[in-house]
Design an enzyme around this catalytic site. Structure first.
Site, mmCIF file in Angstrom:
data_model
loop_
_atom_site.group_PDB
_atom_site.id
_atom_site.type_symbol
_atom_site.label_atom_id
_atom_site.label_comp_id
_atom_site.label_asym_id
_atom_site.label_seq_id
_atom_site.Cartn_x
_atom_site.Cartn_y
_atom_site.Cartn_z
ATOM 1 N N HIS A 144 -14.167 -22.915 45.846
ATOM 2 C CA HIS A 144 -15.088 -22.469 44.809
ATOM 3 C C HIS A 144 -16.124 -23.547 44.479
ATOM 4 O O HIS A 144 -15.808 -24.736 44.459
ATOM 5 C CB HIS A 144 -14.329 -22.155 43.516
ATOM 6 C CG HIS A 144 -13.596 -20.850 43.548
ATOM 7 N ND1 HIS A 144 -12.424 -20.669 44.225
ATOM 8 C CD2 HIS A 144 -13.881 -19.660 42.945
ATOM 9 C CE1 HIS A 144 -11.998 -19.424 44.051
ATOM 10 N NE2 HIS A 144 -12.873 -18.793 43.293
ATOM 11 N N ASN A 176 -9.768 -29.873 48.326
ATOM 12 C CA ASN A 176 -9.931 -28.725 47.433
ATOM 13 C C ASN A 176 -8.773 -28.579 46.459
ATOM 14 O O ASN A 176 -8.975 -28.284 45.275
ATOM 15 C CB ASN A 176 -10.086 -27.445 48.272
ATOM 16 C CG ASN A 176 -10.238 -26.206 47.406
ATOM 17 O OD1 ASN A 176 -10.980 -26.198 46.426
ATOM 18 N ND2 ASN A 176 -9.521 -25.153 47.761
#
Length: 295
Positions: A144, A176
């Site tokens: 994201h 991440n």
């Protein structure tokens, strides 16, 4: 002057006047890339041409809040209820994502993202659109840019962040799921402290010196049938006001495994480095001499 040239010159001036008329019009019609998408008429925000807002309407007031200090660029913009995306059709990822985050967005201490699927951005023409199949078996996470955890107060807004134009290939374990997640948590902590913040996030493709010839080269992987580009680095900038002073914190992280013991402070960087590398100007409606840089 020949009649043909007169007509030609008149045609040029007419086209120029038409373009100028569009540029000065209070309302703009913007076509989405996908031919099956409807045309939207929306108010401009000091030159901002809003893009296709997915399947959810976007009020001008919220877009105005996101755009309060300007956007880094005006390339292929798309609006969502809580963030604005500048989409890079060539690389199949975003140039940047801009958010205006408040305590209200974070009022829930926990959120449930189970069962939420990543979805294609149907406002992007299918020639230039990333798909879930591109990420399958690639070894990269769908990372994201506008974090899902930023909108835990509203399950529908969490879902909005799962559009693939808000995603880029990121190393999973060690990045991440770890250091990048730590940076996202830091931004939410700062919002809790000061009340609101503007956050800009995006990918970078930075050069490295080729050991074989000593030349600077930009090399990066592409994944999937659509050749989604894998950034070499990611940046995140947070702007906020505290006691009448604006502060800016800029981070740049390599898209690789980062040891846990390395503190976030190691990745702070002068925002000018990000601006020059990404080809953007950050918060250009706020003079830089009015911002205190946290280095």
């Amino acid at each position: 002057m020949s009649t043909v040239f007169k007509k030609f010159r008149t045609g040029i001036f007419s086209a120029g006047a038409f373009a100028l008329g569009l540029a000065t019009e209070r309302h703009f019609h913007l076509y989405a890339d996908a031919p099956d998408q409807p045309i939207h008429s929306v108010d401009t925000v000091d030159g901002f041409l809003p893009g296709k807002p997915g399947n959810v309407g976007v009020t001008e007031s919220y877009t105005s809040r996101i755009a309060r200090f300007g956007f880094p660029t005006l390339d292929s913009l798309r609006s969502y209820p809580n963030f604005v995306v500048s989409y890079d059709r060539r690389n199949r990822i975003s140039n940047w994502v801009m958010e205006h985050l408040t305590r209200e967005n974070l009022k829930s201490d926990s959120y449930d993202r189970k069962g939420i699927e990543f979805v294609e951005d149907k406002s992007v023409h299918h020639f230039f659109r990333a798909t879930n199949q591109d990420y399958k078996g690639s070894g990269y996470d769908r990372g994201h840019l506008a974090a899902a955890g930023n909108y835990r107060s509203n399950p529908e807004h969490i879902k909005e962040t799962f559009v693939l134009s808000n995603v880029a290939p990121q190393v999973g374990k060690g990045f991440n799921r770890d250091k990048w997640n730590e940076l996202e948590q830091y931004c939410r902590k700062k919002v809790h402290e000061v009340g609101q913040a503007w956050i800009c996030t995006g990918p970078l493709f930075l050069p490295q010196r080729d050991p074989s010839n000593g030349k600077l080269m930009i090399k990066y992987e592409v994944i999937g049938h659509n050749h989604v580009s894998v950034p070499t680095h990611f940046f995140k900038i947070i702007l906020y006001e505290s006691r009448g002073t604006y502060f800016m914190e800029s981070f740049m992280l390599p898209n690789t495994v980062i040891p846990d013991e390395k503190p976030l402070n190691m990745f702070r960087i002068d925002p000018e480095v990000i601006e020059r590398s990404a080809g953007i100007i950050l918060f250009n409606r706020l003079p830089r001499n009015q911002i205190k840089l946290i280095k």
